[in-house]
Design a protein around this motif. Structure first.
Motif, PDB file in Angstrom:
ATOM      1  N   PRO A 109     -20.056 -69.353 -70.843  1.00 31.06           N
ATOM      2  CA  PRO A 109     -20.725 -68.451 -69.903  1.00 31.06           C
ATOM      3  C   PRO A 109     -21.226 -69.205 -68.672  1.00 31.06           C
ATOM      4  O   PRO A 109     -21.973 -70.188 -68.804  1.00 31.06           O
ATOM      5  N   PRO A 110     -20.858 -68.795 -67.478  1.00 28.53           N
ATOM      6  CA  PRO A 110     -21.296 -69.501 -66.273  1.00 28.53           C
ATOM      7  C   PRO A 110     -22.817 -69.580 -66.125  1.00 28.53           C
ATOM      8  O   PRO A 110     -23.332 -70.585 -65.622  1.00 28.53           O
ATOM      9  N   ASP A 111     -23.545 -68.543 -66.575  1.00 26.96           N
ATOM     10  CA  ASP A 111     -24.989 -68.588 -66.435  1.00 26.96           C
ATOM     11  C   ASP A 111     -25.601 -69.661 -67.333  1.00 26.96           C
ATOM     12  O   ASP A 111     -26.567 -70.335 -66.948  1.00 26.96           O
ATOM     13  N   VAL A 112     -25.011 -69.857 -68.516  1.00 20.71           N
ATOM     14  CA  VAL A 112     -25.510 -70.922 -69.401  1.00 20.71           C
ATOM     15  C   VAL A 112     -25.177 -72.294 -68.827  1.00 20.71           C
ATOM     16  O   VAL A 112     -25.996 -73.215 -68.875  1.00 20.71           O
ATOM     17  N   PHE A 113     -23.980 -72.441 -68.266  1.00 19.21           N
ATOM     18  CA  PHE A 113     -23.614 -73.696 -67.616  1.00 19.21           C
ATOM     19  C   PHE A 113     -24.636 -74.037 -66.537  1.00 19.21           C
ATOM     20  O   PHE A 113     -25.119 -75.176 -66.440  1.00 19.21           O
ATOM     21  N   HIS A 114     -24.984 -73.046 -65.732  1.00 15.99           N
ATOM     22  CA  HIS A 114     -25.966 -73.254 -64.660  1.00 15.99           C
ATOM     23  C   HIS A 114     -27.321 -73.657 -65.229  1.00 15.99           C
ATOM     24  O   HIS A 114     -27.975 -74.584 -64.713  1.00 15.99           O
ATOM     25  N   THR A 115     -27.769 -72.998 -66.299  1.00 13.37           N
ATOM     26  CA  THR A 115     -29.074 -73.305 -66.885  1.00 13.37           C
ATOM     27  C   THR A 115     -29.112 -74.713 -67.455  1.00 13.37           C
ATOM     28  O   THR A 115     -30.087 -75.456 -67.278  1.00 13.37           O
ATOM     29  N   VAL A 116     -28.035 -75.108 -68.146  1.00  9.15           N
ATOM     30  CA  VAL A 116     -27.978 -76.455 -68.717  1.00  9.15           C
ATOM     31  C   VAL A 116     -28.067 -77.509 -67.614  1.00  9.15           C
ATOM     32  O   VAL A 116     -28.821 -78.485 -67.720  1.00  9.15           O
ATOM     33  N   VAL A 146     -33.401 -89.774 -71.448  1.00  4.90           N
ATOM     34  CA  VAL A 146     -32.750 -89.634 -72.747  1.00  4.90           C
ATOM     35  C   VAL A 146     -31.395 -88.981 -72.504  1.00  4.90           C
ATOM     36  O   VAL A 146     -31.283 -87.769 -72.353  1.00  4.90           O
ATOM     37  N   SER A 147     -30.399 -89.825 -72.436  1.00 10.22           N
ATOM     38  CA  SER A 147     -29.029 -89.367 -72.258  1.00 10.22           C
ATOM     39  C   SER A 147     -28.431 -89.145 -73.641  1.00 10.22           C
ATOM     40  O   SER A 147     -29.076 -88.561 -74.513  1.00 10.22           O
ATOM     41  N   SER A 148     -27.243 -89.626 -73.857  1.00 11.52           N
ATOM     42  CA  SER A 148     -26.530 -89.361 -75.102  1.00 11.52           C
ATOM     43  C   SER A 148     -25.268 -90.208 -75.098  1.00 11.52           C
ATOM     44  O   SER A 148     -24.843 -90.718 -74.039  1.00 11.52           O
ATOM     45  N   VAL A 149     -24.655 -90.348 -76.248  1.00 12.33           N
ATOM     46  CA  VAL A 149     -23.309 -90.898 -76.248  1.00 12.33           C
ATOM     47  C   VAL A 149     -22.407 -90.031 -75.387  1.00 12.33           C
ATOM     48  O   VAL A 149     -21.418 -90.510 -74.816  1.00 12.33           O
ATOM     49  N   HIS A 150     -22.772 -88.763 -75.216  1.00 10.08           N
ATOM     50  CA  HIS A 150     -21.999 -87.865 -74.352  1.00 10.08           C
ATOM     51  C   HIS A 150     -22.251 -88.102 -72.876  1.00 10.08           C
ATOM     52  O   HIS A 150     -21.633 -87.445 -72.027  1.00 10.08           O
ATOM     53  N   GLY A 151     -23.142 -89.040 -72.535  1.00  8.95           N
ATOM     54  CA  GLY A 151     -23.214 -89.533 -71.169  1.00  8.95           C
ATOM     55  C   GLY A 151     -22.143 -90.566 -70.884  1.00  8.95           C
ATOM     56  O   GLY A 151     -21.876 -90.897 -69.722  1.00  8.95           O
ATOM     57  N   LEU A 152     -21.513 -91.077 -71.948  1.00  9.84           N
ATOM     58  CA  LEU A 152     -20.494 -92.115 -71.835  1.00  9.84           C
ATOM     59  C   LEU A 152     -19.130 -91.661 -72.330  1.00  9.84           C
ATOM     60  O   LEU A 152     -18.112 -92.247 -71.983  1.00  9.84           O
ATOM     61  N   ARG A 153     -19.107 -90.652 -73.178  1.00 11.50           N
ATOM     62  CA  ARG A 153     -17.884 -90.116 -73.756  1.00 11.50           C
ATOM     63  C   ARG A 153     -17.926 -88.588 -73.662  1.00 11.50           C
ATOM     64  O   ARG A 153     -18.999 -88.001 -73.604  1.00 11.50           O
ATOM     65  N   ALA A 159     -18.793 -78.530 -72.304  1.00 11.72           N
ATOM     66  CA  ALA A 159     -18.616 -78.805 -70.878  1.00 11.72           C
ATOM     67  C   ALA A 159     -19.935 -79.023 -70.151  1.00 11.72           C
ATOM     68  O   ALA A 159     -20.088 -79.985 -69.384  1.00 11.72           O
ATOM     69  N   ALA A 160     -20.894 -78.136 -70.369  1.00  9.55           N
ATOM     70  CA  ALA A 160     -22.150 -78.226 -69.630  1.00  9.55           C
ATOM     71  C   ALA A 160     -22.949 -79.453 -70.051  1.00  9.55           C
ATOM     72  O   ALA A 160     -23.474 -80.199 -69.209  1.00  9.55           O
ATOM     73  N   TYR A 161     -23.075 -79.686 -71.349  1.00  9.03           N
ATOM     74  CA  TYR A 161     -23.858 -80.812 -71.861  1.00  9.03           C
ATOM     75  C   TYR A 161     -23.269 -82.143 -71.397  1.00  9.03           C
ATOM     76  O   TYR A 161     -23.991 -83.028 -70.912  1.00  9.03           O
ATOM     77  N   VAL A 162     -21.954 -82.293 -71.523  1.00  8.62           N
ATOM     78  CA  VAL A 162     -21.298 -83.533 -71.116  1.00  8.62           C
ATOM     79  C   VAL A 162     -21.433 -83.743 -69.613  1.00  8.62           C
ATOM     80  O   VAL A 162     -21.718 -84.855 -69.141  1.00  8.62           O
ATOM     81  N   ALA A 163     -21.247 -82.688 -68.835  1.00  8.54           N
ATOM     82  CA  ALA A 163     -21.387 -82.799 -67.385  1.00  8.54           C
ATOM     83  C   ALA A 163     -22.802 -83.207 -66.995  1.00  8.54           C
ATOM     84  O   ALA A 163     -23.001 -84.069 -66.127  1.00  8.54           O
ATOM     85  N   ALA A 164     -23.787 -82.599 -67.643  1.00  5.72           N
ATOM     86  CA  ALA A 164     -25.174 -82.910 -67.326  1.00  5.72           C
ATOM     87  C   ALA A 164     -25.521 -84.354 -67.680  1.00  5.72           C
ATOM     88  O   ALA A 164     -26.174 -85.061 -66.905  1.00  5.72           O
ATOM     89  N   LYS A 165     -25.087 -84.800 -68.850  1.00  5.05           N
ATOM     90  CA  LYS A 165     -25.406 -86.165 -69.274  1.00  5.05           C
ATOM     91  C   LYS A 165     -24.691 -87.203 -68.414  1.00  5.05           C
ATOM     92  O   LYS A 165     -25.260 -88.254 -68.098  1.00  5.05           O
TER      93      LYS A 165
END
Length: 266
Positions: A109-116, A146-153, A159-165
């Motif tokens: 959902p684009p609105d959730v992507f924006h919120t994340v 506080v990033s994540s391994v998803h800040g590196l992988r 999509a939203a979480y990885v992009a944000a990290k």
């Protein structure tokens, strides 16, 4: 003659944040709660920021006997002006708040992507922006993202979480380069999957996305690439955050401290 084994070894400098003000976002539970308690135990006055009023109240009550103090602040980080304002006057900033949704890109959902992206990237920018004048003015500050391994992988369906990290990693490094001349460090902490409600709530979504029963998601999906086959505890992440605030870490900046059980060693 004294035996060498009886001689005192080198002592690590203790973390003393007495007189310092820290701010932790997403403080009502999980990693944020553990970071709040750890920094308060080191003597800091901690502004505990979350939108969960009941969780903040419980946290403040639990922190009553620590060396420092916990001040609950109910703030929704989608209110970016409020985020910047609450950060003014802080010596230590821990950007931790996050949210997750597991969906294929075409169904995301684009609105959730924006919120994340708002909560996990724009809000940290505004919090840093609000904190830096005080940090620069006194020639000392600590920013821990506080990033994540998803800040590196990357992983599918996030999509939203990885992009944000990934964006948070870049923001953190920029803050490190700009802050170095002012005594301000900025670093990321990158845990793998942590035993938090955010991870536990993923099991149903992951089950649907991968077509696997929930009881197999932890072993077959979440911990598949980790050499250490367990979740990391929030308190372990909090210790890494505390380390980056201590005197022994004054030369560490622009770094990503990885706590992923060997995930990125592949």
């Amino acid at each position: 003659m004294t035996s060498p084994s009886a001689l005192p070894g080198p002592q690590a400098p203790a973390l003393d944040l007495g007189g310092r003000t820290a701010l932790v976002t997403g403080a009502a539970g999980g990693i944020g709660r553990a970071c709040t308690l750890r920094l308060a135990a080191a003597g800091a006055k901690v502004r505990a920021v979350d939108r969960d009023a009941a969780g903040l109240e419980e946290l403040a009550g639990h922190a009553g006997e620590l060396a420092g103090a916990v001040e609950p602040h109910v703030v929704d980080l989608t209110d970016l002006d409020a985020a910047e304002l609450i950060a003014a006057g802080t010596d230590v900033l821990v950007n931790n708040a996050g949210l997750q949704l597991v969906r294929p890109l075409e169904d995301f959902p684009p609105d959730v992507f924006h919120t994340v992206l708002t909560v996990m990237l724009e809000a940290p920018f505004r919090l840093i922006r609000g904190a830096l004048p005080h940090m620069y003015g006194q020639g000392w500050g600590r920013i821990v993202n506080v990033s994540s391994v998803h800040g590196l992988r990357a992983s599918p369906y996030k999509a939203a979480y990885v992009a944000a990290k990934h964006g948070l990693e870049g923001l953190s490094k920029t803050a490190a380069l700009e802050g170095a001349a002012h005594g301000v460090t900025s670093n990321c902490v990158n845990p793998g999957y942590v035993r938090t409600p955010l991870v536990e709530e993923q099991l149903t979504d992951q089950s649907r996305a991968h077509g696997l029963p929930e009881d197999r998601i932890l072993t077959d999906v979440l911990l598949r690439d980790s050499a250490v086959k367990r979740l990391i505890e929030p308190e372990e992440v909090a210790e890494a955050v505390a380390y980056l605030c201590g005197p022994q870490a004054s030369f560490i900046t622009g770094a990503s401290l990885v706590l992923d059980g060997g995930w990125t060693a592949h």
